[in-house]
Design a protein around this motif. Structure first.
Motif, PDB file in Angstrom:
ATOM      1  N   ILE A  54       0.834  -1.284   0.000  1.00 33.18           N
ATOM      2  CA  ILE A  54      -0.092  -0.393   0.635  1.00 33.18           C
ATOM      3  C   ILE A  54       0.882   1.290  -0.384  1.00 33.18           C
ATOM      4  O   ILE A  54       1.191   1.267   0.930  1.00 33.18           O
ATOM      5  N   VAL A  55       1.204   1.756  -1.125  1.00 29.38           N
ATOM      6  CA  VAL A  55       1.450   3.356  -0.881  1.00 29.38           C
ATOM      7  C   VAL A  55       0.533   3.916  -0.776  1.00 29.38           C
ATOM      8  O   VAL A  55      -0.689   4.540  -1.290  1.00 29.38           O
ATOM      9  N   ILE A  56       0.906   5.336  -0.030  1.00 28.07           N
ATOM     10  CA  ILE A  56       0.564   6.712   0.401  1.00 28.07           C
ATOM     11  C   ILE A  56       1.188   7.804   0.213  1.00 28.07           C
ATOM     12  O   ILE A  56       2.259   7.610   0.601  1.00 28.07           O
ATOM     13  N   PHE A  57       0.189   8.726  -0.534  1.00 28.01           N
ATOM     14  CA  PHE A  57       1.643   9.756  -1.538  1.00 28.01           C
ATOM     15  C   PHE A  57       0.578  10.523  -0.355  1.00 28.01           C
ATOM     16  O   PHE A  57      -0.493  10.896  -0.283  1.00 28.01           O
ATOM     17  N   SER A  58       1.171  12.265   0.023  1.00 31.64           N
ATOM     18  CA  SER A  58       0.487  13.126   0.677  1.00 31.64           C
ATOM     19  C   SER A  58       0.129  13.520  -0.665  1.00 31.64           C
ATOM     20  O   SER A  58       1.110  14.428  -1.854  1.00 31.64           O
ATOM     21  N   GLU A  59      -1.417  14.197  -0.058  1.00 32.05           N
ATOM     22  CA  GLU A  59      -1.374  14.925  -1.840  1.00 32.05           C
ATOM     23  C   GLU A  59      -0.985  16.513  -1.608  1.00 32.05           C
ATOM     24  O   GLU A  59      -1.063  17.042  -2.712  1.00 32.05           O
ATOM     25  N   THR A  60      -0.532  17.162   0.216  1.00 31.50           N
ATOM     26  CA  THR A  60      -0.252  17.917  -0.477  1.00 31.50           C
ATOM     27  C   THR A  60       1.412  18.096  -1.099  1.00 31.50           C
ATOM     28  O   THR A  60       1.267  18.976  -1.841  1.00 31.50           O
ATOM     29  N   GLU A  61       2.276  17.476  -0.689  1.00 29.87           N
ATOM     30  CA  GLU A  61       3.280  17.826  -1.702  1.00 29.87           C
ATOM     31  C   GLU A  61       3.249  17.345  -3.267  1.00 29.87           C
ATOM     32  O   GLU A  61       3.971  17.537  -3.832  1.00 29.87           O
ATOM     33  N   LEU A  62       1.785  15.964  -3.508  1.00 29.64           N
ATOM     34  CA  LEU A  62       1.434  16.028  -4.819  1.00 29.64           C
ATOM     35  C   LEU A  62       1.662  17.061  -5.269  1.00 29.64           C
ATOM     36  O   LEU A  62       2.292  17.829  -6.547  1.00 29.64           O
ATOM     37  N   ARG A  63       0.085  17.661  -4.811  1.00 29.22           N
ATOM     38  CA  ARG A  63       0.208  19.325  -5.316  1.00 29.22           C
ATOM     39  C   ARG A  63       1.227  20.513  -5.675  1.00 29.22           C
ATOM     40  O   ARG A  63       1.230  20.666  -6.250  1.00 29.22           O
ATOM     41  N   GLU A  64       2.364  20.120  -4.190  1.00 30.36           N
ATOM     42  CA  GLU A  64       3.640  21.090  -4.616  1.00 30.36           C
ATOM     43  C   GLU A  64       4.603  20.516  -5.570  1.00 30.36           C
ATOM     44  O   GLU A  64       4.652  21.490  -6.285  1.00 30.36           O
ATOM     45  N   ILE A  65       4.610  19.268  -6.459  1.00 31.37           N
ATOM     46  CA  ILE A  65       5.211  19.662  -7.332  1.00 31.37           C
ATOM     47  C   ILE A  65       4.093  19.624  -8.758  1.00 31.37           C
ATOM     48  O   ILE A  65       5.103  20.155  -9.506  1.00 31.37           O
ATOM     49  N   HIS A  66       2.899  19.404  -8.490  1.00 35.79           N
ATOM     50  CA  HIS A  66       1.884  20.055  -9.503  1.00 35.79           C
ATOM     51  C   HIS A  66       2.390  21.473 -10.528  1.00 35.79           C
ATOM     52  O   HIS A  66       2.373  22.129 -10.701  1.00 35.79           O
ATOM     53  N   ARG A  67       2.286  22.515  -8.858  1.00 40.59           N
ATOM     54  CA  ARG A  67       2.680  23.614  -8.800  1.00 40.59           C
ATOM     55  C   ARG A  67       3.724  24.026  -9.598  1.00 40.59           C
ATOM     56  O   ARG A  67       3.907  24.386 -10.341  1.00 40.59           O
ATOM     57  N   LEU A  68       4.541  22.773  -8.385  1.00 38.89           N
ATOM     58  CA  LEU A  68       6.243  23.614  -9.168  1.00 38.89           C
ATOM     59  C   LEU A  68       6.002  23.522 -10.902  1.00 38.89           C
ATOM     60  O   LEU A  68       7.281  24.224 -11.565  1.00 38.89           O
ATOM     61  N   MET A  69       5.976  22.458 -11.639  1.00 36.98           N
ATOM     62  CA  MET A  69       5.834  21.869 -12.560  1.00 36.98           C
ATOM     63  C   MET A  69       4.793  23.047 -13.441  1.00 36.98           C
ATOM     64  O   MET A  69       6.182  23.171 -14.085  1.00 36.98           O
ATOM     65  N   THR A  70       3.975  23.213 -12.764  1.00 36.14           N
ATOM     66  CA  THR A  70       3.175  24.536 -13.594  1.00 36.14           C
ATOM     67  C   THR A  70       3.456  25.388 -13.799  1.00 36.14           C
ATOM     68  O   THR A  70       3.931  26.249 -14.868  1.00 36.14           O
ATOM     69  N   THR A  71       5.326  25.995 -12.670  1.00 37.68           N
ATOM     70  CA  THR A  71       5.747  27.291 -13.162  1.00 37.68           C
ATOM     71  C   THR A  71       6.310  27.037 -13.739  1.00 37.68           C
ATOM     72  O   THR A  71       7.158  28.198 -14.643  1.00 37.68           O
ATOM     73  N   ILE A  72       7.272  26.294 -13.865  1.00 43.24           N
ATOM     74  CA  ILE A  72       8.261  25.740 -14.700  1.00 43.24           C
ATOM     75  C   ILE A  72       7.712  25.930 -16.199  1.00 43.24           C
ATOM     76  O   ILE A  72       8.604  26.425 -17.140  1.00 43.24           O
ATOM     77  N   ALA A  73       6.627  25.025 -16.440  1.00 41.79           N
ATOM     78  CA  ALA A  73       6.103  24.907 -18.099  1.00 41.79           C
ATOM     79  C   ALA A  73       5.620  26.790 -18.350  1.00 41.79           C
ATOM     80  O   ALA A  73       5.826  27.178 -19.437  1.00 41.79           O
ATOM     81  N   ASN A  74       5.122  27.636 -17.273  1.00 40.15           N
ATOM     82  CA  ASN A  74       4.362  28.830 -17.886  1.00 40.15           C
ATOM     83  C   ASN A  74       5.626  29.963 -17.993  1.00 40.15           C
ATOM     84  O   ASN A  74       6.054  30.393 -18.824  1.00 40.15           O
ATOM     85  N   ASN A  75       7.310  29.665 -17.558  1.00 42.35           N
ATOM     86  CA  ASN A  75       8.226  30.362 -17.459  1.00 42.35           C
ATOM     87  C   ASN A  75       8.682  30.067 -18.480  1.00 42.35           C
ATOM     88  O   ASN A  75       9.390  30.539 -19.493  1.00 42.35           O
ATOM     89  N   VAL A  76       8.873  28.979 -18.747  1.00 40.29           N
ATOM     90  CA  VAL A  76       9.406  28.393 -20.288  1.00 40.29           C
ATOM     91  C   VAL A  76       8.624  28.752 -21.523  1.00 40.29           C
ATOM     92  O   VAL A  76       9.614  29.072 -22.418  1.00 40.29           O
ATOM     93  N   ASN A  77       6.832  28.525 -21.303  1.00 39.79           N
ATOM     94  CA  ASN A  77       7.066  29.740 -22.374  1.00 39.79           C
ATOM     95  C   ASN A  77       7.054  30.907 -22.536  1.00 39.79           C
ATOM     96  O   ASN A  77       6.754  31.067 -23.959  1.00 39.79           O
ATOM     97  N   GLN A  78       6.948  31.589 -21.856  1.00 41.08           N
ATOM     98  CA  GLN A  78       7.185  32.873 -21.767  1.00 41.08           C
ATOM     99  C   GLN A  78       8.343  33.136 -22.154  1.00 41.08           C
ATOM    100  O   GLN A  78       8.584  34.062 -22.717  1.00 41.08           O
ATOM    101  N   ILE A  79       9.220  32.294 -21.735  1.00 43.06           N
ATOM    102  CA  ILE A  79      10.889  32.209 -22.541  1.00 43.06           C
ATOM    103  C   ILE A  79      11.264  32.263 -23.745  1.00 43.06           C
ATOM    104  O   ILE A  79      11.272  33.225 -24.867  1.00 43.06           O
ATOM    105  N   ALA A  80       9.862  31.109 -24.302  1.00 46.73           N
ATOM    106  CA  ALA A  80       9.465  30.879 -25.809  1.00 46.73           C
ATOM    107  C   ALA A  80       9.033  32.077 -26.237  1.00 46.73           C
ATOM    108  O   ALA A  80       9.984  31.862 -27.458  1.00 46.73           O
ATOM    109  N   VAL A  81       8.316  32.428 -26.428  1.00 40.00           N
ATOM    110  CA  VAL A  81       7.594  33.878 -26.809  1.00 40.00           C
ATOM    111  C   VAL A  81       8.295  34.852 -26.430  1.00 40.00           C
ATOM    112  O   VAL A  81       8.324  35.377 -27.463  1.00 40.00           O
ATOM    113  N   ARG A  82       9.153  35.097 -25.198  1.00 35.41           N
ATOM    114  CA  ARG A  82      10.481  36.108 -25.341  1.00 35.41           C
ATOM    115  C   ARG A  82      11.069  36.279 -26.833  1.00 35.41           C
ATOM    116  O   ARG A  82      11.349  36.794 -27.674  1.00 35.41           O
ATOM    117  N   ALA A  83      12.090  35.000 -26.875  1.00 33.83           N
ATOM    118  CA  ALA A  83      12.995  34.676 -27.456  1.00 33.83           C
ATOM    119  C   ALA A  83      12.039  34.205 -28.967  1.00 33.83           C
ATOM    120  O   ALA A  83      12.924  35.137 -30.440  1.00 33.83           O
TER     121      ALA A  83
END
Length: 120
Positions: A54-83
């Motif tokens: 049985i594997v139990i993952f913290s929803e809080t930690e998963l949400r934080e990973i998702h938030r960080l991934m979204t932030t990175i994706a948004n920043n990469v997208n902004q850099i691509a638009v600017r480039a």
């Protein structure tokens, strides 16, 4: 009559466990049993209980990973638009993304270590 180990094993199993499941849970159990390649549903369920994990993952930690991934994706997208519009990529942009990626490695390594522990 000589008893095989399989018969002796069956004779030692004198207890029954009964539990209720929903239609969806029964369907999921049946699908997993069919995909397991095992011949006996009892053996399948017994194996899952005795050897499963049985594997139990913290929803809080998963949400934080998702938030960080979204932030990175948004920043990469902004850099691509600017480039694309200016033809330039700034060192500060690259440094910011590197920092964000470093932040996400810690929780990912934690999850990886938890999953690797299951192998042993």
């Amino acid at each position: 009559m000589i008893k095989t180990s399989r018969n002796a094993e069956k004779d030692s199993r004198t207890q029954f466990i009964k539990f209720r499941v929903s239609d969806e849970e029964l369907e999921a159990i049946n699908n997993k049993f069919q995909n397991s390649g095992m011949k006996s549903k009892s053996d399948f369920i017994r194996t899952m209980i005795m050897e499963g994990h049985i594997v139990i993952f913290s929803e809080t930690e998963l949400r934080e990973i998702h938030r960080l991934m979204t932030t990175i994706a948004n920043n990469v997208n902004q850099i691509a638009v600017r480039a694309n519009s200016t033809g330039k990529v700034y060192d500060e942009d690259i440094a910011e993304i590197k920092e964000e990626i470093n932040q996400i490695w810690q929780p990912l390594r934690y999850f990886q270590s938890q999953l690797l522990r299951l192998k042993h």
